[in-house]
Design a protein around this motif. Structure first.
Motif, PDB file in Angstrom:
ATOM      1  N   ARG A  50       7.247   1.505   7.295  1.00 17.79           N
ATOM      2  CA  ARG A  50       8.479   1.425   6.502  1.00 17.79           C
ATOM      3  C   ARG A  50       8.471   0.181   5.620  1.00 17.79           C
ATOM      4  O   ARG A  50       8.998   0.178   4.530  1.00 17.79           O
ATOM      5  CB  ARG A  50       9.691   1.428   7.406  1.00 17.79           C
ATOM      6  N   GLU A  51       7.819  -0.868   6.125  1.00 17.79           N
ATOM      7  CA  GLU A  51       7.732  -2.125   5.393  1.00 17.79           C
ATOM      8  C   GLU A  51       6.502  -2.865   5.885  1.00 17.79           C
ATOM      9  O   GLU A  51       6.186  -2.840   7.073  1.00 17.79           O
ATOM     10  CB  GLU A  51       8.988  -2.949   5.680  1.00 17.79           C
ATOM     11  N   ALA A  56       1.040 -10.952   6.156  1.00 14.59           N
ATOM     12  CA  ALA A  56       0.762 -10.614   7.551  1.00 14.59           C
ATOM     13  C   ALA A  56      -0.363  -9.578   7.647  1.00 14.59           C
ATOM     14  O   ALA A  56      -1.214  -9.658   8.536  1.00 14.59           O
ATOM     15  CB  ALA A  56       2.028 -10.094   8.232  1.00 14.59           C
ATOM     16  N   VAL A  57      -0.390  -8.622   6.718  1.00 12.36           N
ATOM     17  CA  VAL A  57      -1.460  -7.617   6.703  1.00 12.36           C
ATOM     18  C   VAL A  57      -2.796  -8.293   6.425  1.00 12.36           C
ATOM     19  O   VAL A  57      -3.781  -8.049   7.121  1.00 12.36           O
ATOM     20  CB  VAL A  57      -1.178  -6.507   5.663  1.00 12.36           C
ATOM     21  N   ALA A  58      -2.833  -9.163   5.416  1.00 17.13           N
ATOM     22  CA  ALA A  58      -4.072  -9.869   5.088  1.00 17.13           C
ATOM     23  C   ALA A  58      -4.567 -10.689   6.278  1.00 17.13           C
ATOM     24  O   ALA A  58      -5.766 -10.714   6.575  1.00 17.13           O
ATOM     25  CB  ALA A  58      -3.859 -10.763   3.868  1.00 17.13           C
ATOM     26  N   GLU A  59      -3.644 -11.316   6.988  1.00 16.43           N
ATOM     27  CA  GLU A  59      -4.013 -12.103   8.168  1.00 16.43           C
ATOM     28  C   GLU A  59      -4.548 -11.201   9.284  1.00 16.43           C
ATOM     29  O   GLU A  59      -5.565 -11.501   9.901  1.00 16.43           O
ATOM     30  CB  GLU A  59      -2.801 -12.895   8.661  1.00 16.43           C
ATOM     31  N   ALA A  60      -3.886 -10.083   9.524  1.00 18.23           N
ATOM     32  CA  ALA A  60      -4.317  -9.163  10.583  1.00 18.23           C
ATOM     33  C   ALA A  60      -5.686  -8.560  10.290  1.00 18.23           C
ATOM     34  O   ALA A  60      -6.456  -8.273  11.207  1.00 18.23           O
ATOM     35  CB  ALA A  60      -3.285  -8.049  10.760  1.00 18.23           C
ATOM     36  N   TRP A 103      -6.174   0.509  11.367  1.00 16.74           N
ATOM     37  CA  TRP A 103      -4.930   0.828  12.059  1.00 16.74           C
ATOM     38  C   TRP A 103      -4.809   0.013  13.348  1.00 16.74           C
ATOM     39  O   TRP A 103      -3.746  -0.527  13.664  1.00 16.74           O
ATOM     40  CB  TRP A 103      -4.854   2.325  12.358  1.00 16.74           C
ATOM     41  N   GLY A 104      -5.909  -0.094  14.093  1.00 17.08           N
ATOM     42  CA  GLY A 104      -5.893  -0.833  15.355  1.00 17.08           C
ATOM     43  C   GLY A 104      -5.572  -2.307  15.170  1.00 17.08           C
ATOM     44  O   GLY A 104      -4.825  -2.890  15.964  1.00 17.08           O
ATOM     45  N   ALA A 109      -1.477  -6.488  15.710  1.00 18.45           N
ATOM     46  CA  ALA A 109      -0.678  -7.572  15.119  1.00 18.45           C
ATOM     47  C   ALA A 109       0.825  -7.285  15.197  1.00 18.45           C
ATOM     48  O   ALA A 109       1.635  -8.050  14.701  1.00 18.45           O
ATOM     49  CB  ALA A 109      -1.088  -7.788  13.663  1.00 18.45           C
ATOM     50  N   GLY A 110       1.185  -6.151  15.827  1.00 15.20           N
ATOM     51  CA  GLY A 110       2.593  -5.834  16.028  1.00 15.20           C
ATOM     52  C   GLY A 110       3.268  -5.129  14.867  1.00 15.20           C
ATOM     53  O   GLY A 110       4.494  -5.040  14.820  1.00 15.20           O
ATOM     54  N   MET A 111       2.496  -4.608  13.939  1.00 13.49           N
ATOM     55  CA  MET A 111       3.089  -3.895  12.800  1.00 13.49           C
ATOM     56  C   MET A 111       3.379  -2.455  13.196  1.00 13.49           C
ATOM     57  O   MET A 111       2.537  -1.783  13.776  1.00 13.49           O
ATOM     58  CB  MET A 111       2.151  -3.957  11.603  1.00 13.49           C
ATOM     59  N   GLU A 112       4.578  -2.024  12.910  1.00 18.64           N
ATOM     60  CA  GLU A 112       5.019  -0.683  13.302  1.00 18.64           C
ATOM     61  C   GLU A 112       4.634   0.334  12.233  1.00 18.64           C
ATOM     62  O   GLU A 112       5.392   0.601  11.315  1.00 18.64           O
ATOM     63  CB  GLU A 112       6.527  -0.673  13.537  1.00 18.64           C
ATOM     64  N   THR A 113       3.441   0.883  12.378  1.00 21.83           N
ATOM     65  CA  THR A 113       2.972   1.887  11.429  1.00 21.83           C
ATOM     66  C   THR A 113       3.456   3.261  11.861  1.00 21.83           C
ATOM     67  O   THR A 113       3.773   3.481  13.026  1.00 21.83           O
ATOM     68  CB  THR A 113       1.436   1.871  11.337  1.00 21.83           C
TER      69      THR A 113
END
Length: 171
Positions: A50-51, A56-60, A103-104, A109-113
């Motif tokens: 959703r967001e 944070a994505v680049a870090e993960a 995805w993993g 990293a706690g992102m709600e995909t």
């Protein structure tokens, strides 16, 4: 709102998919060329949420190359619920493993995909239209099939959220 991690294709295959988008527009089918002021690029989505915070994505994903030069061969066309038409690449072991790894890492990293993009659920695809009018669905699929096969190579990747005007390339 929807945000995604997207892989972009080489120039030749991008041009071929854009030609298909134009042909669909001429038929009266809104392609991905039209929404969000034409900012969409032909792509394969690896994860949707959703967001997403691009930092944070680049870090993960810092430990991997998301824009890994994967070879992709679009071989079929299909329809998701809601008359969403797409081009489908062969789900090679390399492509499936790459998506699962991305995805993993986001999940860890706690992102709600969204669950439709979880490994084992994900259907590799490149959307060409988000809602084809019922009377044009058969002709749309025929036109998509006539454009195949398309051989492509991944060249770039990004976090994109067109509704919030976010676009950040990632390696």
């Amino acid at each position: 709102m929807v945000a995604s991690v997207e892989m972009y294709l080489d120039e030749r295959s991008t041009r071929r998919i854009r030609v298909l988008w134009d042909q669909l527009e001429e038929m009266g089918v809104q392609s991905l060329r039209t929404p969000h002021e034409g900012r969409h690029r032909p792509h394969v989505t690896l994860a949707v949420a959703r967001e997403l915070d691009p930092e944070a994505v680049a870090e993960a994903l810092a430990g991997i190359r998301v824009a890994e030069p994967l070879r992709i061969n679009f071989q079929y066309s299909g329809v998701f619920v809601g008359r969403v038409v797409f081009l489908g690449p062969a789900p090679t072991p390399e492509l499936v493993a790459h998506q699962a790894r991305v995805w993993g890492l986001l999940d860890a990293a706690g992102m709600e995909t969204l669950p439709l993009y979880a490994p084992g659920e994900w259907v590799p695809h490149s959307t060409v239209s988000m809602r084809v009018p019922r009377p044009l669905l058969t002709d749309t699929l025929r036109r998509c099939l006539e454009s195949l096969p398309i051989d492509a190579t991944v060249t770039r990747a990004a976090v994109a959220d067109y509704a919030r005007d976010i676009f950040r390339e990632i390696p």
